[in-house]
Design a protein around this motif. Structure first.
Motif: not given
Length: 76
Positions: A41-45, A51
């Motif tokens: 599962v790729k972490k969302r960046v 931001r």
């Protein structure tokens, strides 16, 4: 016990353990990843700009909420 009886007993125990595992997985509200079905599962960046936009929007919401609370507060 002969070999077939031992294998049958082991299979029964494995079946019971699998049922308990399924119950524990569904009781926790989410399924646990197993080694056979696990996918990376790729972490969302978020970009720095995203931001900043999110932070600015949240600050506007807080300011609006503070302003409404001050207006609703009884004056002395």
């Amino acid at each position: 016990m002969n070999r077939e009886q031992i294998i049958a007993a082991i299979d029964d125990e494995i079946g019971k353990l699998n049922q308990v595992r399924k119950l524990l997985q569904t009781a926790s509200g989410h399924r646990l990843l197993t080694t056979t079905s696990a996918k990376l599962v790729k972490k969302r960046v978020l970009s720095p700009e995203a931001r900043q936009r999110i932070a600015a929007a949240q600050k506007r919401r807080w300011a609006k909420q503070k302003k409404e609370a001050a207006a609703a507060a009884p004056k002395k």
